[in-house]
Design a protein around this motif. Sequence first.
Motif, PDB file in Angstrom:
ATOM      1  N   ARG A 107      -2.594  -3.793  -5.871  1.00  0.00           N
ATOM      2  CA  ARG A 107      -2.259  -2.534  -6.537  1.00  0.00           C
ATOM      3  C   ARG A 107      -0.840  -2.076  -6.223  1.00  0.00           C
ATOM      4  O   ARG A 107      -0.104  -1.630  -7.117  1.00  0.00           O
ATOM      5  CB  ARG A 107      -3.221  -1.422  -6.090  1.00  0.00           C
ATOM      6  CG  ARG A 107      -4.623  -1.510  -6.651  1.00  0.00           C
ATOM      7  CD  ARG A 107      -5.500  -0.474  -5.971  1.00  0.00           C
ATOM      8  NE  ARG A 107      -6.846  -0.447  -6.530  1.00  0.00           N
ATOM      9  CZ  ARG A 107      -7.242   0.336  -7.516  1.00  0.00           C
ATOM     10  NH1 ARG A 107      -6.380   1.179  -8.060  1.00  0.00           N
ATOM     11  NH2 ARG A 107      -8.470   0.298  -7.958  1.00  0.00           N
ATOM     12  N   LEU A 108      -0.463  -2.148  -4.937  1.00  0.00           N
ATOM     13  CA  LEU A 108       0.761  -1.493  -4.472  1.00  0.00           C
ATOM     14  C   LEU A 108       1.901  -2.453  -4.144  1.00  0.00           C
ATOM     15  O   LEU A 108       3.027  -2.002  -3.924  1.00  0.00           O
ATOM     16  CB  LEU A 108       0.452  -0.643  -3.232  1.00  0.00           C
ATOM     17  CG  LEU A 108      -0.642   0.416  -3.383  1.00  0.00           C
ATOM     18  CD1 LEU A 108      -0.815   1.185  -2.082  1.00  0.00           C
ATOM     19  CD2 LEU A 108      -0.320   1.372  -4.519  1.00  0.00           C
ATOM     20  N   GLY A 109       1.626  -3.744  -4.095  1.00  0.00           N
ATOM     21  CA  GLY A 109       2.659  -4.702  -3.736  1.00  0.00           C
ATOM     22  C   GLY A 109       2.749  -4.897  -2.235  1.00  0.00           C
ATOM     23  O   GLY A 109       1.895  -4.469  -1.463  1.00  0.00           O
ATOM     24  N   GLY A 110       3.824  -5.550  -1.791  1.00  0.00           N
ATOM     25  CA  GLY A 110       4.015  -5.841  -0.380  1.00  0.00           C
ATOM     26  C   GLY A 110       3.534  -7.234  -0.017  1.00  0.00           C
ATOM     27  O   GLY A 110       2.842  -7.900  -0.791  1.00  0.00           O
ATOM     28  N   GLN A 111       3.920  -7.684   1.178  1.00  0.00           N
ATOM     29  CA  GLN A 111       3.528  -9.000   1.682  1.00  0.00           C
ATOM     30  C   GLN A 111       2.447  -8.823   2.743  1.00  0.00           C
ATOM     31  O   GLN A 111       2.665  -8.173   3.767  1.00  0.00           O
ATOM     32  CB  GLN A 111       4.738  -9.718   2.282  1.00  0.00           C
ATOM     33  CG  GLN A 111       4.413 -11.070   2.896  1.00  0.00           C
ATOM     34  CD  GLN A 111       5.581 -11.648   3.670  1.00  0.00           C
ATOM     35  OE1 GLN A 111       6.672 -11.064   3.702  1.00  0.00           O
ATOM     36  NE2 GLN A 111       5.356 -12.782   4.305  1.00  0.00           N
ATOM     37  N   LEU A 112       1.297  -9.416   2.511  1.00  0.00           N
ATOM     38  CA  LEU A 112       0.175  -9.286   3.437  1.00  0.00           C
ATOM     39  C   LEU A 112       0.157 -10.451   4.410  1.00  0.00           C
ATOM     40  O   LEU A 112       0.159 -11.620   3.999  1.00  0.00           O
ATOM     41  CB  LEU A 112      -1.143  -9.222   2.657  1.00  0.00           C
ATOM     42  CG  LEU A 112      -2.427  -9.179   3.493  1.00  0.00           C
ATOM     43  CD1 LEU A 112      -2.448  -7.952   4.401  1.00  0.00           C
ATOM     44  CD2 LEU A 112      -3.643  -9.198   2.583  1.00  0.00           C
ATOM     45  N   ILE A 113       0.122 -10.141   5.691  1.00  0.00           N
ATOM     46  CA  ILE A 113      -0.021 -11.144   6.747  1.00  0.00           C
ATOM     47  C   ILE A 113      -1.295 -10.817   7.517  1.00  0.00           C
ATOM     48  O   ILE A 113      -1.425  -9.728   8.075  1.00  0.00           O
ATOM     49  CB  ILE A 113       1.192 -11.130   7.699  1.00  0.00           C
ATOM     50  CG1 ILE A 113       2.479 -11.447   6.938  1.00  0.00           C
ATOM     51  CG2 ILE A 113       0.995 -12.135   8.841  1.00  0.00           C
ATOM     52  CD1 ILE A 113       3.735 -11.334   7.780  1.00  0.00           C
ATOM     53  N   GLY A 114      -2.234 -11.751   7.532  1.00  0.00           N
ATOM     54  CA  GLY A 114      -3.504 -11.501   8.206  1.00  0.00           C
ATOM     55  C   GLY A 114      -4.670 -11.680   7.262  1.00  0.00           C
ATOM     56  O   GLY A 114      -4.537 -12.240   6.165  1.00  0.00           O
ATOM     57  N   ASP A 115      -5.839 -11.199   7.674  1.00  0.00           N
ATOM     58  CA  ASP A 115      -7.077 -11.394   6.941  1.00  0.00           C
ATOM     59  C   ASP A 115      -7.095 -10.530   5.672  1.00  0.00           C
ATOM     60  O   ASP A 115      -7.170  -9.298   5.748  1.00  0.00           O
ATOM     61  CB  ASP A 115      -8.258 -11.042   7.841  1.00  0.00           C
ATOM     62  CG  ASP A 115      -9.600 -11.342   7.189  1.00  0.00           C
ATOM     63  OD1 ASP A 115      -9.614 -11.784   6.016  1.00  0.00           O
ATOM     64  OD2 ASP A 115     -10.635 -11.109   7.839  1.00  0.00           O
ATOM     65  N   ALA A 116      -7.064 -11.200   4.528  1.00  0.00           N
ATOM     66  CA  ALA A 116      -7.037 -10.475   3.255  1.00  0.00           C
ATOM     67  C   ALA A 116      -8.343  -9.754   2.981  1.00  0.00           C
ATOM     68  O   ALA A 116      -8.389  -8.822   2.170  1.00  0.00           O
ATOM     69  CB  ALA A 116      -6.725 -11.434   2.114  1.00  0.00           C
ATOM     70  N   ASN A 117      -9.422 -10.147   3.643  1.00  0.00           N
ATOM     71  CA  ASN A 117     -10.729  -9.535   3.407  1.00  0.00           C
ATOM     72  C   ASN A 117     -11.007  -8.342   4.313  1.00  0.00           C
ATOM     73  O   ASN A 117     -12.086  -7.741   4.231  1.00  0.00           O
ATOM     74  CB  ASN A 117     -11.830 -10.584   3.579  1.00  0.00           C
ATOM     75  CG  ASN A 117     -11.807 -11.614   2.466  1.00  0.00           C
ATOM     76  OD1 ASN A 117     -11.635 -11.257   1.298  1.00  0.00           O
ATOM     77  ND2 ASN A 117     -11.943 -12.882   2.825  1.00  0.00           N
ATOM     78  N   THR A 118     -10.058  -8.014   5.182  1.00  0.00           N
ATOM     79  CA  THR A 118     -10.215  -6.818   6.010  1.00  0.00           C
ATOM     80  C   THR A 118     -10.362  -5.594   5.115  1.00  0.00           C
ATOM     81  O   THR A 118      -9.611  -5.418   4.155  1.00  0.00           O
ATOM     82  CB  THR A 118      -8.997  -6.630   6.933  1.00  0.00           C
ATOM     83  OG1 THR A 118      -8.890  -7.762   7.794  1.00  0.00           O
ATOM     84  CG2 THR A 118      -9.126  -5.365   7.767  1.00  0.00           C
ATOM     85  N   THR A 119     -11.346  -4.750   5.421  1.00  0.00           N
ATOM     86  CA  THR A 119     -11.546  -3.532   4.636  1.00  0.00           C
ATOM     87  C   THR A 119     -11.086  -2.319   5.435  1.00  0.00           C
ATOM     88  O   THR A 119     -11.241  -2.265   6.660  1.00  0.00           O
ATOM     89  CB  THR A 119     -13.016  -3.351   4.240  1.00  0.00           C
ATOM     90  OG1 THR A 119     -13.817  -3.267   5.420  1.00  0.00           O
ATOM     91  CG2 THR A 119     -13.486  -4.501   3.373  1.00  0.00           C
TER      92      THR A 119
END
Length: 349
Positions: free
Chosen positions: A11-23
């Motif tokens: 939704r918001l963009g950015g680079q994710l580092i780590g568990d993508a399934n973290t809620t």
Amino acid sequence: MSIRLQELVDRLGGQLIGDANTTVTGIAPLDTADSSQMTFLSNPKLRSQAAQTKAAALILSQADDPAIGASYSGARIITHNPYAYFARAAQFFAEQAAIPLVPGIHSSATVHPDAEVDPTAYIGPHVTIDANVVIAEHAIIEAGCFIGRDAKVGGRTHFYANVSFYAGCEIGQRGIIHSGAVIGADGFGFANDKGTWVKIPQTGRVVIGDDVEIGASTTIDRGTLADTIIEDDVKLDNQIHIGHNCHIGAHTAMAGCVGVAGSAKIGKYCTFGGAAMVLGQLTIVDNVHISAASMVSRSILEPGHYTGFYPLAKNAEWEKTAAIVRNLGSMREKIRELEKTIKSLTEKK
């Protein structure tokens, strides 16, 4: 409400580092966030605190990531502006938590038969809407608001309780006006005739663009003949006064208690600290930044940061300084006389 980090990044963009399934269920400060929340780092001075946060995810910049990544075990979202990313994430969570309003007109509201209210709009208790008013789609008009004849309210604009929006005024889409604001009252226009004040009718309007936010108890006067103009994305804090026939450029922001006298023209992307004052008839160009409590007494024709106040001092010291300032005129004359005497003596020698 919870959301997977990957969905949020989509939704918001950015680079994710780590568990993508973290809620995550919300956003909180560095020192109070828990394992179900996310947090953000926008001030490098708080790096050590960020490294020890218990948050499930951390929003931070590329510059801060090397110092944090080795010691922080949660997921990280890297973005060029963590503070703006935090703001958008907070908007998302707030929207999910908000109690939706059911469109329609409350039974206690008074709506003139000639008014045009979109069926998707919400009109709250004891609202008064005068003739020929247009309320666009998904607008929200909360309890006790008054909207005068021929006024126009754009789509998804939100009036909080007890806003007064005078006749003929207009606001664009996605605006926010907080409680107690008065838009379109008469400007301070009087002609003096041998000591008697003669009122000048204020027949202009206030015309407000899209994405404008106006704080609680802020007042914007209608124009005398032409309109008072507030361009797109202007942000006005609480208890601000904008005088008649002012023109405020797009993306300008003003903190609380700023006062702008009539017919001042302020450019785009300007900022004003709290309690700054602008005299009437002045022009301020784009990208000017005024410090809190400053007095703008002349036009500013060059972008930059301007400050106009004495630094705080002990009262006794301030009184001495004030006495010196009052005597600057006579001191200048004495210095000129001394310069003439020195010049005369030098020439004779």
